[in-house]
Design an enzyme around this catalytic site. Structure first.
Site, short mmCIF file in Angstrom:
data_model
loop_
_atom_site.label_atom_id
_atom_site.label_comp_id
_atom_site.label_asym_id
_atom_site.label_seq_id
_atom_site.Cartn_x
_atom_site.Cartn_y
_atom_site.Cartn_z
N CYS A 1 0.80 -1.22 0.00
CA CYS A 1 0.00 0.00 0.00
C CYS A 1 0.84 1.27 0.00
CB CYS A 1 -0.93 0.01 1.21
SG CYS A 1 -2.04 -1.42 1.28
N HIS B 1 -3.70 7.13 2.62
CA HIS B 1 -4.08 5.84 2.06
C HIS B 1 -5.46 5.47 2.57
CE1 HIS B 1 -4.19 1.70 0.96
NE2 HIS B 1 -3.97 1.25 2.18
N ASN C 1 -10.07 -0.48 -0.08
CA ASN C 1 -8.61 -0.39 -0.07
C ASN C 1 -8.07 -0.92 -1.40
OD1 ASN C 1 -5.84 -0.65 0.33
ND2 ASN C 1 -6.02 -1.62 2.33
#
Length: 326
Positions: A113, A253, A283
């Site tokens: 990520c 994020h 996500n």
């Protein structure tokens, strides 16, 4: 002093949508449970024939169009991903070919990520060495292929998509101000995909164990993410010489709404100064921040000189931040 500036953004989201209520039909969960704990309402999933490289290529095309550049003007293509089309060649090489960016070098990087911020940092170093370069940095994921759709602890969280930016050098008082990258490999077991590499190759036994899917200790990942992101956020402010209230747009994020809210409160920011799209996409790992940047840019939320702070945390563990004046 020369700095790296973003001159174009683009993104590509698959059309297929899976709403929380769709998940209720085949896994023991509920729309209310998912919304309350994550902030996610729906996620987009790659359909038949949609690939990581295809999403990345379209996002890159849109970024090039905004930048007013042809593919031949690109010097380097960097793709951050943990879900490549195949082991070899890289997604970046497939994108380079699809675009016709015949003068560009190309490589993938794997930092989960945090991958897009790692990519921005690498591109920034190239540009500081040679400011005339034009570099594509892309975050692209097809996480739906690495999710066990019977595992309610992970299948509710992830989605697919791609985002891209074009960077070059500038002598103006704009661009990337500071970057900070971190990792802690000792915690790898808390979030991983064990299988399909050389340690656990494709065998019936490995597939039976489900090693091809994301495994996560959600509670422990959450605790480490909160601490790491708060620390790297403060580190970014110190490195840039900014105060929290000076930030014009915070782009975290998009992993968990509770983490985003914690960071917002820590910075003392109003909700209007925090970009949030986790409700729409879930996500998307390395694609999360570049998708958000593109949406913010096209919505007119970013003006020349806007102070932008980006932070991310992911498996590895990896985490990082990039502070920049738009």
């Amino acid at each position: 002093m020369m700095a790296s500036i973003i001159i174009g953004t683009g993104s590509k989201i698959p059309e297929k949508v899976i709403h929380n209520k769709d998940l209720e039909r085949f896994v023991n969960t509920s729309d209310e449970w998912i919304r309350t704990r994550t902030g996610i309402v729906e996620r987009h999933i790659a359909g038949e024939g949609e690939t990581n490289s295809g999403l990345a290529t379209e996002a890159a095309r849109r970024a090039l169009e905004m930048a007013g550049l042809s593919p031949e003007e690109i010097d380097l293509v960097i793709v951050a991903t943990l879900t490549p089309d195949m082991q070899m060649p890289s997604v970046a090489c497939l994108v380079q070919n699809a675009l016709g960016a015949k003068n560009a070098g190309a490589f993938d990087l794997s930092a989960t990520c945090s991958g897009f911020l790692y990519g921005l940092t690498i591109a920034d170093q190239f540009i500081r060495h040679k400011p005339s370069q034009k570099i594509l940095v892309i975050g692209s994921e097809v996480l739906s292929k690495r999710v066990n759709w019977q595992d309610r602890s992970t299948c509710v969280l992830f989605g697919d998509g791609a985002g891209a930016v074009v960077l070059t050098g500038t002598s103006e008082d704009r661009g990337i101000v500071s970057t900070h990258l971190h990792a802690d490999g000792s915690l790898w077991e808390l979030l991983n995909i064990k299988g399909l590499g050389t340690k656990y190759p494709v065998t019936p036994e490995i597939l039976e164990k489900g090693y091809q899917f994301i495994e996560m200790n959600g509670r422990e990942v959450f605790k480490h993410a909160v601490r790491a992101l708060e620390s790297v956020t403060m580190e970014a402010l110190e490195g840039a010489g900014w105060r929290g209230e000076e930030i014009d747009l915070f782009v975290p994020h998009q992993a968990n709404m509770r983490i985003i809210e914690h960071l917002r409160n820590r910075l003392g920011l109003s909700r209007e100064k925090v970009f949030i799209n986790i409700d729409k996409y879930g996500n998307t790992s390395a694609a999360s921040i570049p998708i958000a940047l593109d949406e913010a840019n096209r919505a007119g939320l970013l003006e020349p000189g806007s102070k932008v702070l980006m932070v991310a945390f992911g498996g590895g563990f990896t985490w990082g931040s990039v502070a920049m004046k738009w």
